[in-house]
Write a protein that holds these residues in place. Structure first.
Motif, mmCIF file in Angstrom:
data_model
loop_
_atom_site.group_PDB
_atom_site.id
_atom_site.type_symbol
_atom_site.label_atom_id
_atom_site.label_comp_id
_atom_site.label_asym_id
_atom_site.label_seq_id
_atom_site.Cartn_x
_atom_site.Cartn_y
_atom_site.Cartn_z
ATOM 1 N N VAL A 1 0.849 -1.200 0.000
ATOM 2 C CA VAL A 1 0.000 0.000 0.000
ATOM 3 C C VAL A 1 0.882 1.246 0.000
ATOM 4 O O VAL A 1 0.664 2.184 -0.773
ATOM 5 C CB VAL A 1 -0.950 0.010 1.215
ATOM 6 N N ALA A 2 1.885 1.264 0.843
ATOM 7 C CA ALA A 2 2.762 2.431 0.938
ATOM 8 C C ALA A 2 3.512 2.686 -0.367
ATOM 9 O O ALA A 2 3.714 3.838 -0.762
ATOM 10 C CB ALA A 2 3.754 2.248 2.083
ATOM 11 N N SER A 3 3.912 1.622 -1.062
ATOM 12 C CA SER A 3 4.668 1.777 -2.310
ATOM 13 C C SER A 3 3.770 2.147 -3.485
ATOM 14 O O SER A 3 4.268 2.569 -4.532
ATOM 15 C CB SER A 3 5.406 0.478 -2.631
ATOM 16 N N GLY A 4 2.459 1.978 -3.329
ATOM 17 C CA GLY A 4 1.534 2.265 -4.410
ATOM 18 C C GLY A 4 1.211 1.059 -5.277
ATOM 19 O O GLY A 4 0.449 1.169 -6.236
ATOM 20 N N ARG A 5 1.786 -0.102 -4.960
ATOM 21 C CA ARG A 5 1.498 -1.301 -5.753
ATOM 22 C C ARG A 5 0.021 -1.655 -5.661
ATOM 23 O O ARG A 5 -0.587 -2.108 -6.635
ATOM 24 C CB ARG A 5 2.359 -2.471 -5.278
ATOM 25 N N ILE A 6 -0.557 -1.474 -4.475
ATOM 26 C CA ILE A 6 -1.998 -1.599 -4.302
ATOM 27 C C ILE A 6 -2.505 -0.338 -3.607
ATOM 28 O O ILE A 6 -1.721 0.390 -2.973
ATOM 29 C CB ILE A 6 -2.405 -2.855 -3.500
ATOM 30 N N ALA A 7 -3.798 -0.092 -3.743
ATOM 31 C CA ALA A 7 -4.381 1.118 -3.160
ATOM 32 C C ALA A 7 -5.095 0.846 -1.845
ATOM 33 O O ALA A 7 -5.203 1.735 -0.986
ATOM 34 C CB ALA A 7 -5.378 1.744 -4.141
ATOM 35 N N ILE A 8 -5.578 -0.383 -1.684
ATOM 36 C CA ILE A 8 -6.406 -0.744 -0.530
ATOM 37 C C ILE A 8 -5.994 -2.120 -0.032
ATOM 38 O O ILE A 8 -5.786 -3.045 -0.825
ATOM 39 C CB ILE A 8 -7.904 -0.798 -0.912
ATOM 40 N N ALA A 9 -5.874 -2.265 1.281
ATOM 41 C CA ALA A 9 -5.663 -3.572 1.898
ATOM 42 C C ALA A 9 -6.745 -3.775 2.948
ATOM 43 O O ALA A 9 -6.946 -2.913 3.812
ATOM 44 C CB ALA A 9 -4.278 -3.671 2.522
ATOM 45 N N ARG B 1 4.478 1.233 11.832
ATOM 46 C CA ARG B 1 5.299 1.699 10.712
ATOM 47 C C ARG B 1 5.260 3.228 10.627
ATOM 48 O O ARG B 1 4.659 3.814 9.728
ATOM 49 C CB ARG B 1 4.830 1.067 9.413
ATOM 50 N N LYS B 2 5.896 3.863 11.581
ATOM 51 C CA LYS B 2 5.942 5.327 11.615
ATOM 52 C C LYS B 2 6.599 5.901 10.360
ATOM 53 O O LYS B 2 6.281 7.009 9.926
ATOM 54 C CB LYS B 2 6.719 5.798 12.854
ATOM 55 N N ASP B 3 7.509 5.121 9.759
ATOM 56 C CA ASP B 3 8.202 5.585 8.564
ATOM 57 C C ASP B 3 7.281 5.679 7.352
ATOM 58 O O ASP B 3 7.634 6.315 6.351
ATOM 59 C CB ASP B 3 9.370 4.659 8.241
ATOM 60 N N LEU B 4 6.108 5.045 7.444
ATOM 61 C CA LEU B 4 5.174 5.061 6.318
ATOM 62 C C LEU B 4 3.956 5.937 6.584
ATOM 63 O O LEU B 4 3.025 5.967 5.767
ATOM 64 C CB LEU B 4 4.693 3.631 6.012
ATOM 65 N N ALA B 5 3.969 6.660 7.694
ATOM 66 C CA ALA B 5 2.777 7.387 8.132
ATOM 67 C C ALA B 5 2.275 8.402 7.108
ATOM 68 O O ALA B 5 1.074 8.673 7.044
ATOM 69 C CB ALA B 5 3.053 8.080 9.470
#
Length: 353
Positions: free
Chosen positions: A231-239, A250-254
């Motif tokens: 989700v964070a990388s944009g490979r998918i939009a919704i999980a 995952r604070k690094d992906l906030a």
């Protein structure tokens, strides 16, 4: 050579037969470990505690370090594995002293079938009844199943807050979200199977959502961490049905993800711990269980001192959260025939041709 095509209804029946023959959980002598790490004793080693757990090693490390500060002579061998592999290991008598899992149903069955030692202490006595099952299985987290989205994919659209809103969004924007939805492969993930069966019991909308996701070629995953990364990388939009605790960690992906607790209802998993009946170091295991329970239930100061990595346990009833309760009710979908029927129906919905 020409092969006749098997009708869909017959295929479903054949899958059901195959799944019934492969009854879950199966007793197996072999099991797979994803990662293993040893935490050496701070002082002179007097005991080695063997822990097998579904929790990511890095996430759990602070709790292990704080345990060793209180018990400097104990080394900890921490093995990370899937819930299904943990179940195999305990059934095979692999010599682990503590088993920690997010799959409450499998843990309950292990305890119910006599594979867990009884443990009583000041820490177990302070637990509410729903967090202590027969003094053999103990809850030490409350972790919601959430929807995790990448806001960049929702330009001009409202982010869904309920399952019905998610269904409507996907139906009305099929091209935008085709191949960009992720959820658990419930055939492989014990936690994914637990969430799916609980969803199906709580709402008829689960099967509508499953069919919509299947029609849009949903990607299937083993675990929450992989879904969050994609989700964070944009490979998918919704999980869908992602563990909120892992996403929050995952604070690094906030800045790239948004975490949603569905407002219609939010299923909440209780991560649980047991001491296998074959534990070689039961005293050290009991001390470790008490350490987890103190961190979880001892208040903010105790949680901070222990490095408790999960969100605080919420005892308020004024929320949409619906905790899954430990007990015999969790064993229903572990029956081989019921599991086979559920998986056959899930495959028909999600694995559309």
């Amino acid at each position: 050579m020409c092969h006749a095509r098997i009708p869909r209804a017959l295929r479903g029946g054949l899958r059901l037969l195959a799944l019934s023959l492969l009854a879950w959980p199966a007793l197996a002598s072999a099991f797979e470990i994803e990662e293993q790490k040893r935490f050496d004793a701070i002082g002179v080693e007097v005991a080695v505690l063997k822990v097998i757990s579904t929790a990511d090693t890095d996430l759990f490390a602070p709790l292990i370090h704080s345990f060793q500060e209180r018990n400097p002579g104990i080394s900890v061998d921490y093995s990370e594995a899937s819930s299904g592999e943990i179940n195999k290991a305990i059934l095979a008598g692999a010599g682990f002293d503590v088993a920690i899992s997010s799959a409450m149903d499998l843990q309950t069955k292990l305890a119910n079938d006599g594979h867990a030692r009884s443990h009583r202490s000041a820490q177990t006595e302070r637990l509410p009844a729903w967090a202590n099952w027969r003094d053999t299985l103990f809850a030490f987290t409350q972790e919601p199943a959430t929807i995790v989205v990448n806001p960049a994919h929702f330009e001009g659209l409202s982010i869904p807050r309920t399952r019905q809103e998610l269904i409507t969004l996907l139906r009305e924007n099929q091209e935008r979200f085709r191949g960009r939805i992720g959820t658990y492969d419930v055939r492989q993930s014990g936690l994914g199977y637990l969430f799916a069966t609980q969803d199906s019991r709580a709402s008829e909308g689960f099967w509508r959502l499953a069919e919509v996701m299947g029609g849009l070629r949903a990607r299937l995953y083993c675990c929450s961490s992989d879904m969050i990364e994609d989700v964070a990388s944009g490979r998918i939009a919704i999980a869908y049905n992602v563990l909120g605790s892992y996403a929050q960690a995952r604070k690094d992906l906030a800045d790239r993800i948004e975490i949603i607790e569905p407002e219609d209802f939010t299923t909440v998993m209780l991560r649980s711990v047991l001491i296998p009946s074959t534990a070689a170091a039961p005293e050290a295991a009991g001390a470790f269980v008490d350490h987890l329970l103190l961190a979880a239930w001892g208040g903010p100061e105790a949680a901070t001192r222990a490095g408790y990595p999960f969100p605080p346990i919420d005892l308020s009833e004024q929320t949409a959260r619906r905790p899954i309760r430990m007990g015999p009710g969790l064993l229903v979908y572990l029956d081989s025939l019921k599991r086979g029927r559920f998986l056959a129906e899930w495959e028909d919905a999600v694995l559309q041709e």
